[in-house]
Design an enzyme around this catalytic site. Sequence first.
Site, PDB file in Angstrom:
ATOM      1  N   GLY A 172       0.746  -1.336   0.477  1.00  0.00           N
ATOM      2  CA  GLY A 172      -0.337   0.031   0.098  1.00  0.00           C
ATOM      3  C   GLY A 172       0.877   0.972  -0.037  1.00  0.00           C
ATOM      4  O   GLY A 172       1.651   1.232  -0.287  1.00  0.00           O
ATOM      5  N   GLY A 173       0.194   2.449   0.329  1.00  0.00           N
ATOM      6  CA  GLY A 173       1.166   3.334   0.239  1.00  0.00           C
ATOM      7  C   GLY A 173       2.494   3.475   1.446  1.00  0.00           C
ATOM      8  O   GLY A 173       3.142   3.950   1.366  1.00  0.00           O
ATOM      9  N   GLY A 407      23.150  13.360 -29.230  1.00  0.00           N
ATOM     10  CA  GLY A 407      22.405  13.732 -28.259  1.00  0.00           C
ATOM     11  C   GLY A 407      23.274  13.107 -27.277  1.00  0.00           C
ATOM     12  O   GLY A 407      23.732  13.253 -26.247  1.00  0.00           O
ATOM     13  N   ALA A 408      24.022  11.423 -27.634  1.00  0.00           N
ATOM     14  CA  ALA A 408      24.575  10.890 -26.259  1.00  0.00           C
ATOM     15  C   ALA A 408      25.715  11.264 -25.338  1.00  0.00           C
ATOM     16  O   ALA A 408      26.842  11.565 -24.808  1.00  0.00           O
ATOM     17  CB  ALA A 408      24.383   9.508 -26.652  1.00  0.00           C
TER      18      ALA A 408
HETATM   19  C1  HXC Z   1      -3.111  -4.152  12.076  1.00  0.00           C
HETATM   20  C2  HXC Z   1      -2.199  -6.472  10.865  1.00  0.00           C
HETATM   21  C3  HXC Z   1      -1.984  -5.830  10.173  1.00  0.00           C
HETATM   22  C4  HXC Z   1      -2.742  -4.485   9.921  1.00  0.00           C
HETATM   23  C5  HXC Z   1      -1.538  -7.355  10.155  1.00  0.00           C
HETATM   24  N1  HXC Z   1      -1.702  -7.142  11.519  1.00  0.00           N
HETATM   25  N2  HXC Z   1      -1.472  -6.645   9.074  1.00  0.00           N
HETATM   26  N3  HXC Z   1      -2.651  -5.908  11.855  1.00  0.00           N
HETATM   27  N4  HXC Z   1      -3.096  -3.610  11.079  1.00  0.00           N
HETATM   28  N5  HXC Z   1      -2.577  -3.855   8.829  1.00  0.00           N
HETATM   29  C6  HXC Z   1      -1.541  -8.131  12.019  1.00  0.00           C
HETATM   30  C7  HXC Z   1      -2.713 -10.083  11.798  1.00  0.00           C
HETATM   31  O1  HXC Z   1      -4.359  -9.263  12.352  1.00  0.00           O
HETATM   32  C8  HXC Z   1      -1.436 -11.221  12.351  1.00  0.00           C
HETATM   33  O2  HXC Z   1      -2.463 -10.760  13.988  1.00  0.00           O
HETATM   34  C9  HXC Z   1      -0.593 -10.309  12.564  1.00  0.00           C
HETATM   35  O3  HXC Z   1      -0.405  -8.709  12.194  1.00  0.00           O
HETATM   36  C10 HXC Z   1      -0.030 -11.009  11.274  1.00  0.00           C
HETATM   37  O4  HXC Z   1      -0.202 -11.068  10.503  1.00  0.00           O
HETATM   38  P1  HXC Z   1      -1.444 -12.816   9.538  1.00  0.00           P
HETATM   39  O5  HXC Z   1      -1.964 -12.012   8.220  1.00  0.00           O
HETATM   40  O6  HXC Z   1      -1.431 -13.755  10.684  1.00  0.00           O
HETATM   41  O7  HXC Z   1       0.940 -12.435   8.324  1.00  0.00           O
HETATM   42  P2  HXC Z   1       0.783 -12.929   7.196  1.00  0.00           P
HETATM   43  O8  HXC Z   1      -0.581 -14.327   6.556  1.00  0.00           O
HETATM   44  O9  HXC Z   1       2.012 -13.197   7.338  1.00  0.00           O
HETATM   45  O10 HXC Z   1       0.026 -11.716   6.214  1.00  0.00           O
HETATM   46  C11 HXC Z   1       0.739 -10.744   6.281  1.00  0.00           C
HETATM   47  C12 HXC Z   1      -0.479  -9.507   5.606  1.00  0.00           C
HETATM   48  C13 HXC Z   1      -1.091 -10.105   5.718  1.00  0.00           C
HETATM   49  C14 HXC Z   1      -0.431 -10.137   3.875  1.00  0.00           C
HETATM   50  C15 HXC Z   1       0.826  -8.415   5.675  1.00  0.00           C
HETATM   51  O11 HXC Z   1      -1.713  -9.721   7.278  1.00  0.00           O
HETATM   52  C16 HXC Z   1      -2.260  -8.760   5.585  1.00  0.00           C
HETATM   53  O12 HXC Z   1      -2.469  -8.580   4.409  1.00  0.00           O
HETATM   54  N6  HXC Z   1      -2.118  -7.414   6.318  1.00  0.00           N
HETATM   55  C17 HXC Z   1      -3.053  -6.411   5.474  1.00  0.00           C
HETATM   56  C18 HXC Z   1      -2.367  -5.264   4.855  1.00  0.00           C
HETATM   57  C19 HXC Z   1      -3.020  -4.565   4.709  1.00  0.00           C
HETATM   58  O13 HXC Z   1      -3.760  -3.906   4.004  1.00  0.00           O
HETATM   59  N7  HXC Z   1      -2.727  -3.276   5.321  1.00  0.00           N
HETATM   60  C20 HXC Z   1      -3.433  -1.897   4.658  1.00  0.00           C
HETATM   61  C21 HXC Z   1      -2.329  -0.852   4.094  1.00  0.00           C
HETATM   62  S1  HXC Z   1      -2.564   0.215   2.908  1.00  0.00           S
HETATM   63  P3  HXC Z   1      -2.214 -12.010  15.346  1.00  0.00           P
HETATM   64  O14 HXC Z   1      -2.796 -11.471  16.219  1.00  0.00           O
HETATM   65  O15 HXC Z   1      -3.029 -12.491  14.735  1.00  0.00           O
HETATM   66  O16 HXC Z   1      -0.552 -12.151  15.784  1.00  0.00           O
HETATM   67  C22 HXC Z   1      -1.519   1.230   4.154  1.00  0.00           C
HETATM   68  C23 HXC Z   1      -1.784   3.049   3.696  1.00  0.00           C
HETATM   69  C24 HXC Z   1      -1.047   3.822   3.877  1.00  0.00           C
HETATM   70  O17 HXC Z   1      -0.993   0.729   4.561  1.00  0.00           O
HETATM   71  C25 HXC Z   1      -1.197   4.586   3.383  1.00  0.00           C
HETATM   72  C26 HXC Z   1       0.015   6.195   3.537  1.00  0.00           C
HETATM   73  C27 HXC Z   1       0.015   6.580   2.772  1.00  0.00           C
END
Ligand code: HXC
Length: 517
Positions: A172-173, A407-408
Amino acid sequence: MPEEDPRIIELREMRAKSRQGGGKERIAAQHAKGKLTARERIEILLDSGTFQELEPFVTQGHDETSPEPSKIPGDGVVTGFGKIDGRTVYVYSQDFTVQGGSLGEMQSHKICAVMDLAVRNGSPIVGLIDSGGARIQEGVRSLGGYAEIFRRNALYSGIVPQISVIMGPCAGGASYSPALTDIIIMVEKTSYMFLTGPDVIRTVTHEEVDAETLGGAMTHHTVSGLAHLTAPTDQDALATVRSVLSYLPNNNVENPPVAGSGDPANRMDEELNHLVPIDPGVPYSMHNAIHRIVDSGSFMELLGGFARNAIVGLARMDGMPVGIVSQEPDMLGGSVDIDASDKICRFVRFCDAYNIPIITFVDSPGFIPGTDQEYRGIIRHGAKVLYAYAEASVPKISIVTRKAYGGAYVVMSSKYMGTDVCFAWPSAEIAVMGAEGAANILYRRQLKDAADPEAERARLVEEYRQRFCNPYAAANAGYIDDVIEPRETRLRVIAALAALRDKTVQALPRKHGNMPV
Ligand code: HXC
């Protein structure tokens, strides 16, 4: 022996707890993926025993879904400072075992605090990234947290080196933070970066792609041009950070560190005199030339898998760090395209920001012709290279090894773009264009009327080649400082670098230029 003060016992217990991260099971899961923990990474990155942690007791995660403040050890990040080769660096390491290393408000505060300290102290920042992105429970606070980091990435750019190591998810971001830093290193197979993941892509475009193909280390090293370097393991990636920093100053007002060189400054390399084939159509390896000229074993190529018709990287000459820019005649004949332009431009600006002299080897027939490149804006992208070279005030030295057409030639560090010392090998061909193309334009009518057009073309091409495709016309006009034997390149460049060591350039006052991006 007096009894232990219970407050000290409590402190030790709290410290021990904060070091456990997300607990044994999650640490085991992290190891099972072939990944180290946040703390293990820091220990490997820094000189032994130098790490000093900051804010380990921060636990105050804000959870929009719960009335109680959540208690998150270290808020999912370990921050602090330590030494690399005796020099101070500031570091943050996201802890995937704690809520997936996701970024909440307090994690952002911790990261920003070390970034601020690094800039106040004039020391590099290293970010070890392993995170699920914005912490969902913290809502807009986590988004604000990212914004605080991005702002610092941008404002501190060009002040202290910023290095990002991607050691897990960076989606993501969140991926904009590393993209704003100077160097990105990705761990193969266990790290990935993308703005939208495979699930979103499937829903929106029905395209099937896995995370590795979409945003793994190899994809970003070879296709997108985002990852400067890749490493097979966490350990290798961390060792790579140490190597990269060995070429860089602590900040933009210091010079890069001079290392001892076991390679004699006056070493001649006879092989170089045989490197460039007589036939201008036969390629050779510029990588080979670079390795032979710089201090033995010192060339660290960056973005080596991306836009391979261009070469950029760090090296040392008599121990002094330098930036190397070149074309690779072995790849697309060394022609310059959009990706090569972007690769060269950003590297030149990086070197200039950190006082690293730039050495440019030129062998290019020019920019790639055709609608594809023209429609995608080769003029816009090529202009960036001109802009970067013209603006760079560090010592600039160029060596034309063979083709330097049109140019290069001008763009790639020609004398009147501000290059300080320009050398050419006897094989150099400095001309407006290659002999074939020039003959077709200059002698079109003559060729049309010739009894034997092919024989006449060959004669005219040869005549043009004799007259223009050499270094001497440019040297006569003062465009080349000296024509040198290839074998003496190392010593001539080292002597020029020493003479340019105290170069000062007074920039004209302005707020900033309007770089074509
Ligand atoms: C809160 C999160 C989290 C998140 C993971 N966890 N991502 N908690 N916020 N964004 C937690 C899970 O609940 C889990 O908690 C632990 O971290 C490990 O995650 P798993 O899913 O069990 O691990 P894995 O199977 O290895 O997968 C990892 C992952 C997946 C691919 C990163 O967790 C995932 O897709 N997370 C969401 C990613 C996402 O969409 N993020 C937002 C992106 S947008 P427990 O307690 O069970 O251990 C963004 C915007 C930024 O970031 C903007 C800036 C401009």
